[in-house]
Design an enzyme around this catalytic site. Structure first.
Site, PDB file in Angstrom:
ATOM      1  N   GLY A  97       7.757 -45.740  -2.481  1.00  0.00           N
ATOM      2  CA  GLY A  97       7.120 -44.434  -2.649  1.00  0.00           C
ATOM      3  C   GLY A  97       7.563 -43.738  -3.920  1.00  0.00           C
ATOM      4  O   GLY A  97       6.771 -43.078  -4.598  1.00  0.00           O
ATOM      5  N   THR A 119      -1.728 -57.201   6.861  1.00  0.00           N
ATOM      6  CA  THR A 119      -2.548 -56.938   5.681  1.00  0.00           C
ATOM      7  C   THR A 119      -2.174 -55.558   5.158  1.00  0.00           C
ATOM      8  O   THR A 119      -2.103 -54.596   5.920  1.00  0.00           O
ATOM      9  CB  THR A 119      -4.052 -56.987   6.017  1.00  0.00           C
ATOM     10  OG1 THR A 119      -4.381 -58.328   6.401  1.00  0.00           O
ATOM     11  CG2 THR A 119      -4.903 -56.585   4.814  1.00  0.00           C
ATOM     12  N   LEU A 120      -1.942 -55.460   3.864  1.00  0.00           N
ATOM     13  CA  LEU A 120      -1.541 -54.209   3.219  1.00  0.00           C
ATOM     14  C   LEU A 120      -2.681 -53.699   2.365  1.00  0.00           C
ATOM     15  O   LEU A 120      -3.336 -54.476   1.680  1.00  0.00           O
ATOM     16  CB  LEU A 120      -0.317 -54.465   2.323  1.00  0.00           C
ATOM     17  CG  LEU A 120       0.838 -55.205   2.983  1.00  0.00           C
ATOM     18  CD1 LEU A 120       1.864 -55.615   1.934  1.00  0.00           C
ATOM     19  CD2 LEU A 120       1.456 -54.357   4.065  1.00  0.00           C
ATOM     20  N   GLU A 121      -2.917 -52.398   2.409  1.00  0.00           N
ATOM     21  CA  GLU A 121      -3.894 -51.758   1.527  1.00  0.00           C
ATOM     22  C   GLU A 121      -3.075 -50.990   0.496  1.00  0.00           C
ATOM     23  O   GLU A 121      -2.538 -49.938   0.803  1.00  0.00           O
ATOM     24  CB  GLU A 121      -4.814 -50.810   2.301  1.00  0.00           C
ATOM     25  CG  GLU A 121      -5.497 -51.458   3.492  1.00  0.00           C
ATOM     26  CD  GLU A 121      -4.854 -51.096   4.816  1.00  0.00           C
ATOM     27  OE1 GLU A 121      -4.065 -50.133   4.874  1.00  0.00           O
ATOM     28  OE2 GLU A 121      -5.133 -51.779   5.795  1.00  0.00           O
TER      29      GLU A 121
END
Length: 184
Positions: A97, A119-121
């Site tokens: 972040g 799954t990463l966006e």
């Protein structure tokens, strides 16, 4: 309630939680530090919820890959996780972040019984170089109340996904358009 690091370790020992590959050094007081896998899908062009997402697949080289603002990247966790006992919640963390990286735009819930590489966006606020296998976030395990309802046994929409999955919303929209003729 969130499991503590020692409770996660104990649940791994009893087989209630599976993390593969597992490294006990990655346990923190209330989470497991997960890593970025070795491939990204770069979403291309305009996206349409009624059509499969177009993408180009890019391996992440050892010397890194620069994420660009305004681009949606789909990635996957290095680890595959599963628990029939606990629900899971995938989060970014301060380390990513602080680099302006959103590691998971939506869908942080892992249902009981869903064995997945998440799954990463991924989105970036500024250009930033990422590397395969780098720590990318935290995974927490949650006690579920009520009768268990295994995602695998219910054959959830993404139950067979192994790795990076695209949106499958188009599977729901096409029959809706046929029924309504495209009217809301």
């Amino acid at each position: 309630m969130i499991l503590t690091g020692p409770a996660i370790a104990a649940a791994i020992q009893t087989g209630e939680i599976t993390i593969d590959p597992y490294d006990p050094a990655r346990l923190s007081p209330n989470a497991y530090d997960w890593r970025l896998g070795d491939t990204l899908r770069v979403c291309e062009g305009d996206l349409d919820a009624a059509a499969p997402t177009p993408y180009a697949e890019r391996p992440l080289p050892a010397d890194g890959f620069v994420l660009q603002p305004g681009v949606l990247y789909l990635g996957a966790t290095l680890e595959q996780t599963c628990s029939e006992t606990y629900a899971q919640l995938l989060n970014g963390d301060r380390t990513t972040g602080s680099l302006g990286i959103w590691v998971h735009v939506s869908a942080p819930l892992g249902h009981q019984g869903h064995a997945i590489r998440w799954t990463l966006e991924i989105r970036a606020a500024r250009p930033v170089r990422v590397y395969p296998g780098m720590t990318f976030g935290k995974l927490v395990f949650l006690t579920a109340f009520g009768a268990p309802a295994s995602y695998q046994r219910q054959r959830g929409k993404y139950a067979a996904t192994d790795g990076i999955g695209i949106s499958r919303l188009y599977e729901e929209i096409s029959p809706y358009e046929e029924i309504t003729g495209g009217r809301s």
